[in-house]
Design a protein around this motif. Structure first.
Motif, PDB file in Angstrom:
ATOM      1  N   GLU A  18     -12.411 -12.924 -11.042  1.00  0.00           N
ATOM      2  CA  GLU A  18     -13.224 -13.836 -11.846  1.00  0.00           C
ATOM      3  C   GLU A  18     -13.773 -13.116 -13.082  1.00  0.00           C
ATOM      4  O   GLU A  18     -13.696 -13.641 -14.206  1.00  0.00           O
ATOM      5  N   ASP A  36     -24.551 -12.542 -14.409  1.00  0.00           N
ATOM      6  CA  ASP A  36     -25.361 -13.421 -13.557  1.00  0.00           C
ATOM      7  C   ASP A  36     -24.494 -14.211 -12.574  1.00  0.00           C
ATOM      8  O   ASP A  36     -24.939 -14.537 -11.464  1.00  0.00           O
ATOM      9  N   GLN A  37     -23.257 -14.545 -12.988  1.00  0.00           N
ATOM     10  CA  GLN A  37     -22.368 -15.330 -12.132  1.00  0.00           C
ATOM     11  C   GLN A  37     -21.609 -14.467 -11.124  1.00  0.00           C
ATOM     12  O   GLN A  37     -21.109 -14.971 -10.123  1.00  0.00           O
ATOM     13  N   SER A  38     -21.515 -13.189 -11.408  1.00  0.00           N
ATOM     14  CA  SER A  38     -20.666 -12.310 -10.609  1.00  0.00           C
ATOM     15  C   SER A  38     -21.135 -12.196  -9.157  1.00  0.00           C
ATOM     16  O   SER A  38     -22.329 -12.090  -8.881  1.00  0.00           O
ATOM     17  N   ARG A  39     -20.160 -12.166  -8.236  1.00  0.00           N
ATOM     18  CA  ARG A  39     -20.435 -12.017  -6.806  1.00  0.00           C
ATOM     19  C   ARG A  39     -20.210 -10.585  -6.323  1.00  0.00           C
ATOM     20  O   ARG A  39     -20.321 -10.297  -5.134  1.00  0.00           O
ATOM     21  N   TRP A  62     -24.265 -13.454 -19.132  1.00  0.00           N
ATOM     22  CA  TRP A  62     -23.985 -14.671 -18.362  1.00  0.00           C
ATOM     23  C   TRP A  62     -22.981 -14.389 -17.251  1.00  0.00           C
ATOM     24  O   TRP A  62     -23.156 -14.817 -16.101  1.00  0.00           O
TER      25      TRP A  62
END
Length: 220
Positions: A48, A202-205, A199
């Motif tokens: 991702e 912040d979305q990274s898992r 951004w």
């Protein structure tokens, strides 16, 4: 049920692939299968992040190449390479990208051709052979880099391109320095756009998965 799944995993994933997990997990098939599942989840999370980076990188570089082409008052597109500034391999990549667009019944314009070009094309656009002709313009694609040295961008791109290939071939990645590679992706993305990098972070898992890893990692 677990025994059946494990047996099928050995058969379908291949024992040479699975044995590294078994050895790391002390021979426990249950632990090895869970670790395999975790590796896949981490690969998806890394994919991702590198996906955002790849798209931002290619569009930033393509925009600089297009601006350069217009500024030099050249006809057509920079992808036509009218002055043969690109090496033969890069020109072949462009031709192949256009052919893929035709096979997909897509318009063979700049946008579709750029979308068909792989990460490797952009990696080699940063190579030393282009230091004197292309890099002075391409450097503008990285306004937040700490300097304008080509190597500042090229070296992390090389590492991440190699890692991307590992992801694409579904190789085990738990032996790689995952935190370091993740940070490098975000840092390189910040060279292009700092807000976008924040951004994506912040979305990274990735950080969450590193904390939940069921086995100790050699490169945490």
């Amino acid at each position: 049920m677990f025994e059946v799944v494990t047996r099928r995993a050995r058969q379908l994933f291949g024992r040479p692939r699975f044995i590294g997990y078994l050895q790391h997990c002390g021979g426990s098939e249950r632990a090895a299968l869970e670790f395999y599942r975790w590796n896949n989840a981490m690969a998806a999370a890394m994919w991702e992040v590198i996906g955002y980076l790849e798209i931002a990188l290619r569009n930033a570089l393509a925009a600089r190449m297009s601006d350069r082409h217009r500024r030099m008052r050249r006809r057509g597109s920079w992808l036509d390479d009218p002055f043969h500034e690109l090496d033969p391999h890069s020109r072949d990549d462009i031709l192949s990208a256009r052919r893929r667009a035709v096979r997909k019944s897509k318009p063979v314009g700049d946008g579709q051709t750029i979308a068909e070009l792989g990460f490797g094309f952009w990696r080699y656009l940063l190579a030393r052979r282009y230091s004197s002709n292309l890099w002075p313009d391409l450097a503008g694609a990285f306004p937040h880099a700490p300097d304008r040295a080509r190597e500042t961008v090229e070296l992390p791109v090389i590492r991440l391109h190699d890692f991307r290939n590992r992801l694409a071939h579904h190789e085990r990645i738990w032996t790689a320095p995952l935190r370091e590679l993740h940070d490098e992706m975000l840092r390189l993305l910040a060279f292009v756009d700092q807000d976008l990098s924040s951004w994506v972070a912040d979305q990274s898992r990735v950080a969450e998965l590193l904390q939940s890893c069921p086995q100790p990692l050699p490169n945490p």
